[in-house]
Design a protein around this motif. Structure first.
Motif, PDB file in Angstrom:
ATOM      1  N   GLN A 281       0.805  -1.171  -0.036  1.00 45.59           N
ATOM      2  CA  GLN A 281      -0.145   0.008   0.231  1.00 45.59           C
ATOM      3  C   GLN A 281       0.929   1.205   0.071  1.00 45.59           C
ATOM      4  OE1 GLN A 281      -2.381  -0.534   3.521  1.00 45.59           O
ATOM      5  NE2 GLN A 281      -3.802  -1.966   2.386  1.00 45.59           N
ATOM      6  N   HIS A 282       1.968   1.190   0.909  1.00 45.70           N
ATOM      7  CA  HIS A 282       2.988   2.376   0.743  1.00 45.70           C
ATOM      8  C   HIS A 282       3.515   2.618  -0.514  1.00 45.70           C
ATOM      9  CE1 HIS A 282       3.456   2.224   5.552  1.00 45.70           C
ATOM     10  NE2 HIS A 282       2.280   2.907   4.961  1.00 45.70           N
ATOM     11  N   ARG A 283       3.816   1.457  -1.279  1.00 45.44           N
ATOM     12  CA  ARG A 283       4.557   1.674  -2.648  1.00 45.44           C
ATOM     13  C   ARG A 283       3.647   2.261  -3.699  1.00 45.44           C
ATOM     14  NH1 ARG A 283       6.670  -3.613  -1.107  1.00 45.44           N
ATOM     15  NH2 ARG A 283       4.989  -4.358  -2.517  1.00 45.44           N
ATOM     16  N   GLU A 284       2.402   1.622  -3.583  1.00 45.62           N
ATOM     17  CA  GLU A 284       1.335   2.276  -4.424  1.00 45.62           C
ATOM     18  C   GLU A 284       0.895   3.601  -4.168  1.00 45.62           C
ATOM     19  OE1 GLU A 284      -1.840  -0.248  -4.128  1.00 45.62           O
ATOM     20  OE2 GLU A 284      -0.967  -2.173  -5.306  1.00 45.62           O
ATOM     21  N   ALA A 285       0.995   4.193  -2.867  1.00 46.26           N
ATOM     22  CA  ALA A 285       0.507   5.401  -2.520  1.00 46.26           C
ATOM     23  C   ALA A 285       1.827   6.474  -2.966  1.00 46.26           C
ATOM     24  CB  ALA A 285       0.402   5.751  -0.859  1.00 46.26           C
ATOM     25  N   ALA A 286       2.942   5.888  -2.649  1.00 46.92           N
ATOM     26  CA  ALA A 286       4.398   6.802  -3.221  1.00 46.92           C
ATOM     27  C   ALA A 286       4.233   7.013  -4.650  1.00 46.92           C
ATOM     28  CB  ALA A 286       5.489   6.138  -2.697  1.00 46.92           C
ATOM     29  N   ALA A 287       3.845   5.931  -5.427  1.00 50.89           N
ATOM     30  CA  ALA A 287       3.966   5.970  -6.989  1.00 50.89           C
ATOM     31  C   ALA A 287       2.769   6.865  -7.231  1.00 50.89           C
ATOM     32  CB  ALA A 287       3.583   4.542  -7.645  1.00 50.89           C
ATOM     33  N   LEU A 288       1.351   7.009  -6.590  1.00 51.21           N
ATOM     34  CA  LEU A 288       0.479   7.798  -7.136  1.00 51.21           C
ATOM     35  C   LEU A 288       1.037   9.223  -6.825  1.00 51.21           C
ATOM     36  CD1 LEU A 288      -2.682   6.166  -5.756  1.00 51.21           C
ATOM     37  CD2 LEU A 288      -2.054   6.572  -7.988  1.00 51.21           C
ATOM     38  N   ILE A 289       1.397   9.446  -5.446  1.00 52.98           N
ATOM     39  CA  ILE A 289       1.881  10.745  -5.293  1.00 52.98           C
ATOM     40  C   ILE A 289       3.074  11.325  -6.212  1.00 52.98           C
ATOM     41  CG2 ILE A 289       3.282  12.242  -3.495  1.00 52.98           C
ATOM     42  CD1 ILE A 289       1.916  10.508  -1.373  1.00 52.98           C
ATOM     43  N   THR A 290       4.027  10.459  -6.656  1.00 54.02           N
ATOM     44  CA  THR A 290       5.062  10.687  -7.340  1.00 54.02           C
ATOM     45  C   THR A 290       4.573  11.377  -8.916  1.00 54.02           C
ATOM     46  OG1 THR A 290       6.747   9.357  -6.251  1.00 54.02           O
ATOM     47  CG2 THR A 290       7.192  10.194  -8.712  1.00 54.02           C
ATOM     48  N   GLY A 291       3.333  10.479  -9.247  1.00 55.54           N
ATOM     49  CA  GLY A 291       2.644  10.661 -10.492  1.00 55.54           C
ATOM     50  C   GLY A 291       2.087  12.154 -10.668  1.00 55.54           C
ATOM     51  N   PHE A 292       1.367  12.477  -9.282  1.00 53.15           N
ATOM     52  CA  PHE A 292       0.777  13.784  -9.357  1.00 53.15           C
ATOM     53  C   PHE A 292       1.895  14.926  -9.207  1.00 53.15           C
ATOM     54  CE2 PHE A 292      -2.683  11.628  -7.150  1.00 53.15           C
ATOM     55  CZ  PHE A 292      -3.638  11.438  -8.154  1.00 53.15           C
TER      56      PHE A 292
END
Length: 227
Positions: free
Chosen positions: A215-226
Motif C-alpha cells: 500500500q505504501h509503494r502504491e501510494a508513493a507511486a501515485l504521489i510521484t505521478g501527481f
C-alpha cells in the motif's frame, strides 16, 4: 486447520464493535452510540487476497454476570469442571431471554475462540466487573484485556492493576487512533498465549506487513505521478 478466532467481549458500549472493525479491517461492522446495539454474535473474517488470516467475533454486552456466576458456582463440583460448567450453562439457558446476551457472548468462547476483553479506561474500575472477569477465567481459554480510553485515560492505571489479576496480558488499545504496529503486536501476543495459533498468527503478521508495504509503494507511486 481453521483460522484462529477471537471473541471480543465486555459490557455494552465499551467499544467492542470499534475494536472488531479495526482488527478485522471491516467497515461493515455496525457501530452505534446506543448501548446494547449488538444483540447477536457476528463473525468477521480478516481476509487478504481471499485468504482468511483470523476471525473476530463481535458479541453482545455482558449484563447479568453476577447471576451467571452464582449459577456456575452452584453447579460446579471443582475447578477442573469449570469449562464444562460454562458450556452446561449455555445449553441450559440457550432459550432463556434473561441470559440471551451472555449465551451469545460465551458460545464462541466455549467453541474455541480466544478472549479479547474490552473495558473503558475513561470510567473507574469497580468490583462489579469482577464477576464477568471470573466467568471468562472459568472458560479456561487464552485471553487478554484491552483498555479502550473512549473519552480519556483518567483511569487506565487503575484498570491495569485490576485486570492484571485476571488476565495474562493487558494493553491500552484506542480503536480509533491505534497505530498499525500495535494491531500486529496483539496478533503476536495471542500467538504466545496459545502455541497452536503461533504459526497461523505469525503468517498473519507477515501477510499484513507485506500488504502494508505494498500500500505504501502504491501510494508513493501515485504521489510521484501527481508531482
Amino acid at each position: 486447520m481453521s483460522a484462529p478466532a477471537f471473541a471480543v467481549v465486555g459490557r455494552p458500549n465499551k467499544g467492542k464493535s470499534s475494536i472488531v472493525a479495526t482488527l478485522a479491517r471491516d467497515d461493515s461492522v455496525h457501530i452505534a452510540p446506543r448501548a446494547g446495539s449488538t444483540r447477536k454474535a457476528r463473525r468477521f473474517p480478516m481476509r487478504v487476497d481471499g485468504e482468511v488470516l483470523y476471525e473476530l467475533v463481535d458479541t453482545p454486552g455482558l449484563q447479568q454476570s453476577r447471576a451467571v456466576l452464582a449459577w456456575l458456582r452452584a453447579n460446579c463440583a471443582d475447578a477442573a469442571a469449570r469449562p464444562d460448567t460454562v458450556r452446561q450453562f449455555i445449553e441450559v439457558h440457550a432459550q432463556d431471554e434473561k441470559f440471551r446476551d451472555e449465551c451469545q457472548a460465551l458460545r464462541p468462547v466455549v467453541e474455541g475462540a480466544g478472549i479479547i476483553y474490552v473495558v473503558d479506561g475513561s470510567h473507574p474500575f469497580g468490583a462489579e466487573y469482577e464477576a464477568e472477569m471470573e466467568i471468562l477465567r472459568w472458560t479456561g481459554r487464552p485471553s487478554l484485556a484491552l483498555v479502550n480510553p473512549i473519552e480519556n485515560s483518567d483511569h487506565v492505571e487503575q484498570w491495569r492493576t485490576g485486570l492484571g489479576q485476571y488476565f495474562q496480558t493487558v494493553r491500552v488499545f484506542d480503536a480509533h487512533r491505534v497505530e498499525h504496529h500495535k494491531q500486529l503486536e496483539l496478533l503476536a501476543l495471542f500467538g504466545h498465549l496459545d502455541p497452536q495459533w503461533r504459526s497461523a498468527l505469525q503468517r498473519a503478521v507477515q501477510v499484513l506487513e507485506s500488504e502494508r508495504a505494498r500500500q505504501h509503494r502504491e501510494a508513493a507511486a501515485l504521489i510521484t505521478g501527481f508531482i
